[in-house]
Design a protein around this motif. Sequence first.
Motif, PDB file in Angstrom:
ATOM      1  N   LYS A 228       0.870  -1.180   0.000  1.00 22.12           N
ATOM      2  CA  LYS A 228       0.000   0.000   0.000  1.00 22.12           C
ATOM      3  C   LYS A 228       0.906   1.228   0.000  1.00 22.12           C
ATOM      4  CE  LYS A 228      -3.752  -2.452   0.572  1.00 22.12           C
ATOM      5  NZ  LYS A 228      -3.812  -3.341  -0.554  1.00 22.12           N
ATOM      6  N   LEU A 229       0.344   2.391  -0.267  1.00 20.68           N
ATOM      7  CA  LEU A 229       1.096   3.644  -0.233  1.00 20.68           C
ATOM      8  C   LEU A 229       1.333   4.038   1.222  1.00 20.68           C
ATOM      9  CD1 LEU A 229       2.321   6.060  -1.729  1.00 20.68           C
ATOM     10  CD2 LEU A 229       0.029   7.093  -1.740  1.00 20.68           C
ATOM     11  N   SER A 230       2.601   4.154   1.598  1.00 17.22           N
ATOM     12  CA  SER A 230       2.933   4.518   2.978  1.00 17.22           C
ATOM     13  C   SER A 230       2.668   6.007   3.210  1.00 17.22           C
ATOM     14  CB  SER A 230       4.399   4.205   3.268  1.00 17.22           C
ATOM     15  OG  SER A 230       5.233   5.133   2.603  1.00 17.22           O
ATOM     16  N   PRO A 231       2.439   6.399   4.466  1.00 10.92           N
ATOM     17  CA  PRO A 231       2.240   7.820   4.767  1.00 10.92           C
ATOM     18  C   PRO A 231       3.435   8.685   4.346  1.00 10.92           C
ATOM     19  CG  PRO A 231       1.525   6.476   6.618  1.00 10.92           C
ATOM     20  CD  PRO A 231       2.203   5.547   5.648  1.00 10.92           C
ATOM     21  N   ALA A 232       4.662   8.194   4.520  1.00 10.78           N
ATOM     22  CA  ALA A 232       5.847   8.979   4.139  1.00 10.78           C
ATOM     23  C   ALA A 232       5.875   9.224   2.632  1.00 10.78           C
ATOM     24  CB  ALA A 232       7.124   8.258   4.586  1.00 10.78           C
ATOM     25  N   LYS A 233       5.560   8.201   1.849  1.00 12.77           N
ATOM     26  CA  LYS A 233       5.557   8.361   0.387  1.00 12.77           C
ATOM     27  C   LYS A 233       4.376   9.219  -0.058  1.00 12.77           C
ATOM     28  CE  LYS A 233       8.171   4.161  -0.494  1.00 12.77           C
ATOM     29  NZ  LYS A 233       8.168   2.800  -1.043  1.00 12.77           N
ATOM     30  N   ARG A 234       3.238   9.065   0.594  1.00 11.40           N
ATOM     31  CA  ARG A 234       2.069   9.897   0.265  1.00 11.40           C
ATOM     32  C   ARG A 234       2.399  11.372   0.477  1.00 11.40           C
ATOM     33  NH1 ARG A 234      -3.488   9.947  -0.333  1.00 11.40           N
ATOM     34  NH2 ARG A 234      -3.743   7.718  -0.053  1.00 11.40           N
TER      35      ARG A 234
ATOM     36  N   MET B  43      19.319  -0.206  -5.513  1.00 14.07           N
ATOM     37  CA  MET B  43      17.909  -0.410  -5.151  1.00 14.07           C
ATOM     38  C   MET B  43      17.456  -1.819  -5.533  1.00 14.07           C
ATOM     39  SD  MET B  43      14.586   1.919  -6.198  1.00 14.07           S
ATOM     40  CE  MET B  43      14.319   1.334  -7.873  1.00 14.07           C
ATOM     41  N   GLY B  44      16.687  -2.425  -4.614  1.00 17.68           N
ATOM     42  CA  GLY B  44      16.070  -3.704  -4.894  1.00 17.68           C
ATOM     43  C   GLY B  44      14.645  -3.495  -5.363  1.00 17.68           C
TER      44      GLY B  44
ATOM     45  N   VAL C  14      12.212   5.560   0.367  1.00 15.94           N
ATOM     46  CA  VAL C  14      11.597   6.889   0.350  1.00 15.94           C
ATOM     47  C   VAL C  14      12.515   7.891  -0.339  1.00 15.94           C
ATOM     48  CG1 VAL C  14      10.808   8.792   1.807  1.00 15.94           C
ATOM     49  CG2 VAL C  14      10.163   6.445   2.370  1.00 15.94           C
ATOM     50  N   ARG C  15      13.805   7.829  -0.069  1.00 11.95           N
ATOM     51  CA  ARG C  15      14.766   8.766  -0.660  1.00 11.95           C
ATOM     52  C   ARG C  15      14.754   8.681  -2.192  1.00 11.95           C
ATOM     53  NH1 ARG C  15      19.632   7.895  -2.574  1.00 11.95           N
ATOM     54  NH2 ARG C  15      19.752   5.785  -1.757  1.00 11.95           N
ATOM     55  N   ILE C  16      14.715   7.472  -2.726  1.00 15.37           N
ATOM     56  CA  ILE C  16      14.716   7.307  -4.183  1.00 15.37           C
ATOM     57  C   ILE C  16      13.375   7.724  -4.768  1.00 15.37           C
ATOM     58  CG2 ILE C  16      14.819   5.613  -6.062  1.00 15.37           C
ATOM     59  CD1 ILE C  16      17.120   4.280  -4.526  1.00 15.37           C
TER      60      ILE C  16
ATOM     61  N   THR D  36      10.426  14.029  -7.926  1.00 17.99           N
ATOM     62  CA  THR D  36      10.843  15.406  -8.180  1.00 17.99           C
ATOM     63  C   THR D  36      11.304  15.568  -9.623  1.00 17.99           C
ATOM     64  OG1 THR D  36      11.456  15.682  -5.864  1.00 17.99           O
ATOM     65  CG2 THR D  36      12.401  17.245  -7.435  1.00 17.99           C
ATOM     66  N   GLU D  37      12.103  14.639 -10.113  1.00 22.06           N
ATOM     67  CA  GLU D  37      12.582  14.698 -11.503  1.00 22.06           C
ATOM     68  C   GLU D  37      11.426  14.536 -12.489  1.00 22.06           C
ATOM     69  OE1 GLU D  37      14.803  14.849 -15.021  1.00 22.06           O
ATOM     70  OE2 GLU D  37      15.108  15.677 -13.024  1.00 22.06           O
ATOM     71  N   PHE D  38      10.514  13.632 -12.203  1.00 22.89           N
ATOM     72  CA  PHE D  38       9.366  13.392 -13.083  1.00 22.89           C
ATOM     73  C   PHE D  38       8.533  14.669 -13.236  1.00 22.89           C
ATOM     74  CE2 PHE D  38       4.832  11.984 -13.308  1.00 22.89           C
ATOM     75  CZ  PHE D  38       4.851  11.444 -14.590  1.00 22.89           C
ATOM     76  N   PHE D  39       8.220  15.310 -12.129  1.00 20.32           N
ATOM     77  CA  PHE D  39       7.411  16.529 -12.219  1.00 20.32           C
ATOM     78  C   PHE D  39       8.202  17.690 -12.828  1.00 20.32           C
ATOM     79  CE2 PHE D  39       4.639  14.125  -9.421  1.00 20.32           C
ATOM     80  CZ  PHE D  39       3.416  14.393 -10.011  1.00 20.32           C
ATOM     81  N   ARG D  40       9.507  17.712 -12.663  1.00 20.74           N
ATOM     82  CA  ARG D  40      10.348  18.705 -13.346  1.00 20.74           C
ATOM     83  C   ARG D  40      10.251  18.508 -14.866  1.00 20.74           C
ATOM     84  NH1 ARG D  40      14.530  19.456 -16.073  1.00 20.74           N
ATOM     85  NH2 ARG D  40      15.195  17.298 -16.021  1.00 20.74           N
TER      86      ARG D  40
END
Length: 167
Positions: free
Chosen positions: A12-18, A143-144, A149-151, A157-161
């Motif tokens: 599921k989408l975690s609160p940190a990623k949301r 990355m596996g 969260v960092r990635i 950020t890059e996608f929306f840029r």
Amino acid sequence: MTILYLHGLESKLSPAKRSILERFGTVIAPDLDYHNNPNVFDLLLKMSETHTFDVVLGSSMGGFMGYYFANTINCPALLFNPALPHRPVPQNIPAIDPVNTSSLLHFALGGQDDVIKANDNLKWLAENRLSNTDIKISIHNQMGHPIPVRILEIEVTEFFRQLEFLK
């Protein structure tokens, strides 16, 4: 901006990623049962009757579904380790109209992913290239299959840029 987030098979989408995604718009993250509903795609189409999705984000099985859904509704997508070359549960999806596809597909692949290997996705993408779609591919060597969260923050950020650049 309305963001459709499609989770993976057992996640599921975690609160940190949301919270990262909410910096860029309103997040709709439906709870999808890929195991018991082979018609998740139809459910998403029904949702698109009441919501206008500006972008699709998906991870693993959600990346698979996001690939087909974004190309059907013709919107950009950011897909993490999508289950394109193989997937553990069957889903009914339509064929993609090769003329009317997403303008941008951004793939973020894990170099250490042992569930859906980056090379398998690269081969699948080469064999199924959509001629009207710009593709960006990022491979994160450390990355596996799970998306740290960092990635996620870097890729989102890059996608929306990129979307701003395309306007």
